[in-house]
Design a protein around this motif. Structure first.
Motif, PDB file in Angstrom:
ATOM      1  N   ASN A  29       0.827  -1.209   0.000  1.00  0.00           N
ATOM      2  CA  ASN A  29       0.000   0.000   0.000  1.00  0.00           C
ATOM      3  C   ASN A  29       0.861   1.259   0.000  1.00  0.00           C
ATOM      4  O   ASN A  29       0.541   2.246  -0.687  1.00  0.00           O
ATOM      5  CB  ASN A  29      -0.936   0.003   1.206  1.00  0.00           C
ATOM      6  CG  ASN A  29      -2.045  -1.018   1.091  1.00  0.00           C
ATOM      7  OD1 ASN A  29      -2.343  -1.499  -0.008  1.00  0.00           O
ATOM      8  ND2 ASN A  29      -2.667  -1.367   2.197  1.00  0.00           N
ATOM      9  N   THR A  54       3.815   1.573  -1.316  1.00  0.00           N
ATOM     10  CA  THR A  54       4.360   1.699  -2.673  1.00  0.00           C
ATOM     11  C   THR A  54       3.351   2.324  -3.611  1.00  0.00           C
ATOM     12  O   THR A  54       3.673   3.247  -4.380  1.00  0.00           O
ATOM     13  CB  THR A  54       4.786   0.319  -3.200  1.00  0.00           C
ATOM     14  OG1 THR A  54       5.737  -0.260  -2.303  1.00  0.00           O
ATOM     15  CG2 THR A  54       5.396   0.427  -4.582  1.00  0.00           C
ATOM     16  N   VAL A  55       2.116   1.850  -3.548  1.00  0.00           N
ATOM     17  CA  VAL A  55       1.065   2.344  -4.443  1.00  0.00           C
ATOM     18  C   VAL A  55       0.704   3.790  -4.107  1.00  0.00           C
ATOM     19  O   VAL A  55       0.500   4.619  -5.009  1.00  0.00           O
ATOM     20  CB  VAL A  55      -0.170   1.425  -4.381  1.00  0.00           C
ATOM     21  CG1 VAL A  55      -1.318   2.008  -5.202  1.00  0.00           C
ATOM     22  CG2 VAL A  55       0.189   0.028  -4.889  1.00  0.00           C
ATOM     23  N   GLU A  56       0.646   4.106  -2.828  1.00  0.00           N
ATOM     24  CA  GLU A  56       0.330   5.481  -2.434  1.00  0.00           C
ATOM     25  C   GLU A  56       1.446   6.445  -2.843  1.00  0.00           C
ATOM     26  O   GLU A  56       1.185   7.589  -3.230  1.00  0.00           O
ATOM     27  CB  GLU A  56       0.113   5.547  -0.921  1.00  0.00           C
ATOM     28  CG  GLU A  56      -1.179   4.863  -0.470  1.00  0.00           C
ATOM     29  CD  GLU A  56      -1.248   4.664   1.027  1.00  0.00           C
ATOM     30  OE1 GLU A  56      -0.339   5.174   1.739  1.00  0.00           O
ATOM     31  OE2 GLU A  56      -2.178   3.989   1.504  1.00  0.00           O
ATOM     32  N   TYR A 101       3.794   5.956  -5.410  1.00  0.00           N
ATOM     33  CA  TYR A 101       4.097   6.031  -6.842  1.00  0.00           C
ATOM     34  C   TYR A 101       2.919   5.701  -7.753  1.00  0.00           C
ATOM     35  O   TYR A 101       3.065   5.675  -8.967  1.00  0.00           O
ATOM     36  CB  TYR A 101       5.267   5.108  -7.166  1.00  0.00           C
ATOM     37  CG  TYR A 101       6.566   5.547  -6.516  1.00  0.00           C
ATOM     38  CD1 TYR A 101       7.119   6.795  -6.797  1.00  0.00           C
ATOM     39  CD2 TYR A 101       7.232   4.714  -5.626  1.00  0.00           C
ATOM     40  CE1 TYR A 101       8.308   7.195  -6.205  1.00  0.00           C
ATOM     41  CE2 TYR A 101       8.424   5.105  -5.029  1.00  0.00           C
ATOM     42  CZ  TYR A 101       8.958   6.353  -5.330  1.00  0.00           C
ATOM     43  OH  TYR A 101      10.135   6.750  -4.736  1.00  0.00           O
ATOM     44  N   THR A 113       1.265   2.948  -8.376  1.00  0.00           N
ATOM     45  CA  THR A 113       1.076   1.572  -8.825  1.00  0.00           C
ATOM     46  C   THR A 113       2.244   0.737  -8.335  1.00  0.00           C
ATOM     47  O   THR A 113       3.122   1.220  -7.608  1.00  0.00           O
ATOM     48  CB  THR A 113       0.982   1.501 -10.370  1.00  0.00           C
ATOM     49  OG1 THR A 113       0.616   0.167 -10.764  1.00  0.00           O
ATOM     50  CG2 THR A 113       2.301   1.874 -11.029  1.00  0.00           C
ATOM     51  N   ILE A 114       2.254  -0.525  -8.721  1.00  0.00           N
ATOM     52  CA  ILE A 114       3.413  -1.395  -8.540  1.00  0.00           C
ATOM     53  C   ILE A 114       3.495  -2.303  -9.755  1.00  0.00           C
ATOM     54  O   ILE A 114       2.510  -2.959 -10.117  1.00  0.00           O
ATOM     55  CB  ILE A 114       3.335  -2.197  -7.221  1.00  0.00           C
ATOM     56  CG1 ILE A 114       4.534  -3.130  -7.081  1.00  0.00           C
ATOM     57  CG2 ILE A 114       2.040  -2.971  -7.115  1.00  0.00           C
ATOM     58  CD1 ILE A 114       4.631  -3.780  -5.720  1.00  0.00           C
ATOM     59  N   THR A 115       4.635  -2.313 -10.421  1.00  0.00           N
ATOM     60  CA  THR A 115       4.781  -3.125 -11.637  1.00  0.00           C
ATOM     61  C   THR A 115       5.891  -4.164 -11.521  1.00  0.00           C
ATOM     62  O   THR A 115       5.992  -5.048 -12.366  1.00  0.00           O
ATOM     63  CB  THR A 115       5.041  -2.235 -12.866  1.00  0.00           C
ATOM     64  OG1 THR A 115       6.157  -1.366 -12.595  1.00  0.00           O
ATOM     65  CG2 THR A 115       3.815  -1.393 -13.189  1.00  0.00           C
ATOM     66  N   ALA A 144      -0.089  -7.694  -4.562  1.00  0.00           N
ATOM     67  CA  ALA A 144       0.491  -6.891  -5.643  1.00  0.00           C
ATOM     68  C   ALA A 144      -0.207  -7.134  -6.980  1.00  0.00           C
ATOM     69  O   ALA A 144      -0.322  -6.210  -7.798  1.00  0.00           O
ATOM     70  CB  ALA A 144       1.985  -7.187  -5.781  1.00  0.00           C
ATOM     71  N   HIS A 165      -2.915  -4.725  -8.401  1.00  0.00           N
ATOM     72  CA  HIS A 165      -2.368  -3.457  -8.892  1.00  0.00           C
ATOM     73  C   HIS A 165      -1.697  -3.647 -10.249  1.00  0.00           C
ATOM     74  O   HIS A 165      -1.789  -2.774 -11.124  1.00  0.00           O
ATOM     75  CB  HIS A 165      -1.375  -2.892  -7.884  1.00  0.00           C
ATOM     76  CG  HIS A 165      -1.991  -2.549  -6.563  1.00  0.00           C
ATOM     77  ND1 HIS A 165      -2.864  -1.495  -6.408  1.00  0.00           N
ATOM     78  CD2 HIS A 165      -1.874  -3.137  -5.341  1.00  0.00           C
ATOM     79  CE1 HIS A 165      -3.250  -1.432  -5.135  1.00  0.00           C
ATOM     80  NE2 HIS A 165      -2.676  -2.421  -4.478  1.00  0.00           N
ATOM     81  N   ALA A 202      -2.558  -1.973 -13.891  1.00  0.00           N
ATOM     82  CA  ALA A 202      -1.491  -1.292 -14.640  1.00  0.00           C
ATOM     83  C   ALA A 202      -1.266  -1.896 -16.014  1.00  0.00           C
ATOM     84  O   ALA A 202      -0.499  -1.339 -16.814  1.00  0.00           O
ATOM     85  CB  ALA A 202      -0.192  -1.338 -13.840  1.00  0.00           C
TER      86      ALA A 202
END
Length: 269
Positions: A75, A77-79, A81, A83-85, A128, A131, A135
């Motif tokens: 969470n 990471t997503v907040e 940037y 997203t998370i790839t 993950a 997300h 993406a």
């Protein structure tokens, strides 16, 4: 430069050793990197070192044995940037005092290693993947170990947990490939991280060297560069695989090193 430009990567166990190498390489090749570790001070120092060089990185606490802590890191990471790839599931524990042979292993230690080494991969991927689906895709990379492919006299739980990670990698790849999500693993042999150099006697290092096909041990960057490749689009048609980065330690007949010594003796070398 730019091999993973604008990708968003969460690295677990990123404060030192293999995780630190991967974090540095991903950031220097254009990714926005979140370095997560139980040693959050070390993670913050690693992120600050990258930022002073002009790269994008930050740190967050992670206890890989705690589901909520893993969720919180994702969470965060997503907040941060959006997203998370890229998810690099790198945390792993071993304990030579308690993780023994089948008759003597501490069963509580079995449970702990299964939680930290295997279940954390499941949990991290579980939270993950949605997300990554939003993406349009992503890459999950797991650290397994050559201990998951060969038996040993101790570390029964460690080997079993790492074998689970290798097989789980295939399941994740099979289940989410149509969402453009790839999942691969890297299986290190002996990697001379600073911790290994501090804790492994020279005699033990020499035993490993005896059976390597190559005349040297691995370094953290040998794994870091493999992770970078698997995170990048250069590996876009590779999924469900475990890349063994082990210096050829396991490729020969197990008697080969002793047989070579025997031949040298009879030939007078």
């Amino acid at each position: 430069m730019g091999r993973v430009q604008d990708k968003v990567a969460l690295v677990t166990g990123g404060a030192s050793g293999i995780g630190l190498s991967a974090s540095n390489l991903l950031a220097k090749e254009g990714a926005k990197v979140v370095i997560s570790d139980f040693n959050v001070e070390g993670a913050e120092q690693a992120a600050e070192a990258l930022r002073t060089q002009g790269y994008e990185a930050c740190a967050v606490f992670l206890d890989a044995g705690n589901e909520q802590s893993i969720i919180d890191a994702i969470n965060f990471t997503v907040e941060k940037y959006g997203t998370i790839t890229v998810l690099y599931n790198n945390v792993g524990l071993t304990n030579l005092q308690k993780d023994l042979d089948v008759l003597n292993i501490d069963l509580d230690e079995w449970d702990r290693l299964m939680d930290v080494n295997a279940k954390s991969v499941l949990i991290g991927s579980r939270y993950a993947i949605p997300h990554m689906q939003k993406a349009g895709g992503g890459s999950i990379i797991n650290t397994t170990s050559m201990a998951g492919f060969a038996g040993d006299v101790v570390r029964t739980a460690y080997g079993a947990s790492k074998a689970a990670v290798a097989n789980m990698t295939k399941y994740i790849a099979a289940q989410y490939g149509k969402d453009n999500i790839r999942c691969n693993a890297v299986a290190p042999g002996l990697i001379m991280t600073p911790a290994a150099e501090r804790n492994m006697p020279q005699e033990v290092q020499d035993i490993f060297a005896k059976f390597n096909a190559l005349p040297y041990h691995g370094e953290a960057d040998d794994i870091g560069y493999t992770v970078l490749f698997l995170a990048s689009d250069e590996s876009k048609f590779i999924t469900g695989q475990t890349i063994q980065v082990e210096g050829g330690h396991y490729i020969g007949n197990p008697s080969m090193a002793d047989f070579q010594a025997f031949l040298a003796k009879v030939q007078g070398k």
